[in-house]
Design a protein around this motif. Sequence first.
Motif, mmCIF file in Angstrom:
data_model
loop_
_atom_site.group_PDB
_atom_site.id
_atom_site.type_symbol
_atom_site.label_atom_id
_atom_site.label_comp_id
_atom_site.label_asym_id
_atom_site.label_seq_id
_atom_site.Cartn_x
_atom_site.Cartn_y
_atom_site.Cartn_z
ATOM 1 N N ASP A 178 0.867 -1.170 0.000
ATOM 2 C CA ASP A 178 0.000 0.000 0.000
ATOM 3 C C ASP A 178 0.909 1.227 0.000
ATOM 4 O O ASP A 178 1.502 1.566 1.023
ATOM 5 C CB ASP A 178 -0.909 -0.006 1.216
ATOM 6 N N ALA A 229 0.341 4.427 -0.171
ATOM 7 C CA ALA A 229 -0.058 5.531 0.700
ATOM 8 C C ALA A 229 0.491 5.319 2.112
ATOM 9 O O ALA A 229 1.039 6.237 2.725
ATOM 10 C CB ALA A 229 -1.578 5.671 0.724
ATOM 11 N N GLU A 230 0.360 4.108 2.598
ATOM 12 C CA GLU A 230 0.859 3.797 3.946
ATOM 13 C C GLU A 230 2.384 3.774 3.978
ATOM 14 O O GLU A 230 3.006 4.283 4.910
ATOM 15 C CB GLU A 230 0.294 2.437 4.393
ATOM 16 N N SER A 247 4.517 5.365 2.114
ATOM 17 C CA SER A 247 5.182 6.648 1.872
ATOM 18 C C SER A 247 4.995 7.662 2.989
ATOM 19 O O SER A 247 5.477 8.787 2.883
ATOM 20 C CB SER A 247 4.698 7.246 0.546
ATOM 21 N N LYS A 248 4.300 7.283 4.047
ATOM 22 C CA LYS A 248 4.179 8.192 5.188
ATOM 23 C C LYS A 248 5.545 8.318 5.859
ATOM 24 O O LYS A 248 6.149 7.320 6.238
ATOM 25 C CB LYS A 248 3.163 7.664 6.200
ATOM 26 N N ASP A 249 6.030 9.531 5.962
ATOM 27 C CA ASP A 249 7.276 9.839 6.681
ATOM 28 C C ASP A 249 8.541 9.277 6.052
ATOM 29 O O ASP A 249 9.590 9.309 6.668
ATOM 30 C CB ASP A 249 7.188 9.364 8.145
ATOM 31 N N GLN A 250 8.463 8.718 4.851
ATOM 32 C CA GLN A 250 9.679 8.249 4.176
ATOM 33 C C GLN A 250 9.468 8.288 2.667
ATOM 34 O O GLN A 250 8.358 8.147 2.188
ATOM 35 C CB GLN A 250 10.059 6.831 4.609
ATOM 36 N N LYS A 291 6.591 10.746 -1.414
ATOM 37 C CA LYS A 291 6.701 10.927 0.035
ATOM 38 C C LYS A 291 5.423 11.595 0.513
ATOM 39 O O LYS A 291 4.961 12.561 -0.089
ATOM 40 C CB LYS A 291 7.922 11.773 0.397
ATOM 41 N N ASP A 292 4.873 11.079 1.588
ATOM 42 C CA ASP A 292 3.621 11.593 2.147
ATOM 43 C C ASP A 292 2.516 11.642 1.091
ATOM 44 O O ASP A 292 1.716 12.573 1.058
ATOM 45 C CB ASP A 292 3.833 12.980 2.767
ATOM 46 N N GLY A 293 2.496 10.647 0.203
ATOM 47 C CA GLY A 293 1.453 10.552 -0.807
ATOM 48 C C GLY A 293 1.576 11.551 -1.937
ATOM 49 O O GLY A 293 0.632 11.732 -2.702
ATOM 50 N N LYS A 294 2.723 12.227 -2.067
ATOM 51 C CA LYS A 294 2.916 13.224 -3.123
ATOM 52 C C LYS A 294 4.155 12.899 -3.944
ATOM 53 O O LYS A 294 5.138 12.385 -3.429
ATOM 54 C CB LYS A 294 3.065 14.618 -2.512
#
Length: 165
Positions: A53, A55-56, A58-61, A141-144
């Motif tokens: 996933d 989205a999950e 790429s949170k914070d990395q 990163k962070d969904g972007k």
Amino acid sequence: MKLQLLGWAKQLAIFVLLAFIITGAVDVWRGKDVPKDNVPALAGTTLAGEAVDLAELSKDQAVVVYFWATWCSVCNFVSPAVDTLSEYYPVVTVALSSGEDLRVKKYLQHNEYSFDVINDENYDLGRDWKTKVTPTILIIKDGKVKWYTTGFTSLPGIWWRLMVS
């Protein structure tokens, strides 16, 4: 002789600068349709049976997303770099229109690649992400989308993009 070397060095510097400008312009043009802030979902199961996933993940990395194909000749030069990078950083790879799972697995085994692969046999993810060129590499990163490039990219090039993301 010294003057001649200086002339060659100058020409090489101009060539490298022009190459960066041209490849940057091509990436901007090719990436005009790629969603930047609201990236499409990229979730699925790898050929090894692991759930992914983006989205999950790429949170914070920063995460490398690599769209490639078994039939892509340039991918033969980029995939080894992605494989090396996958040992140290999170990498999500998507095999575009490369055939059935068994065919992609055999390709990975033959080339001794260990990166995980989501097989996009029908080009559904490729269409969602508006991927028109293989290989395509994105840093998310962070969904972007933080970076986007197509075509040949070296290991230092990918690593640098990760470091500044």
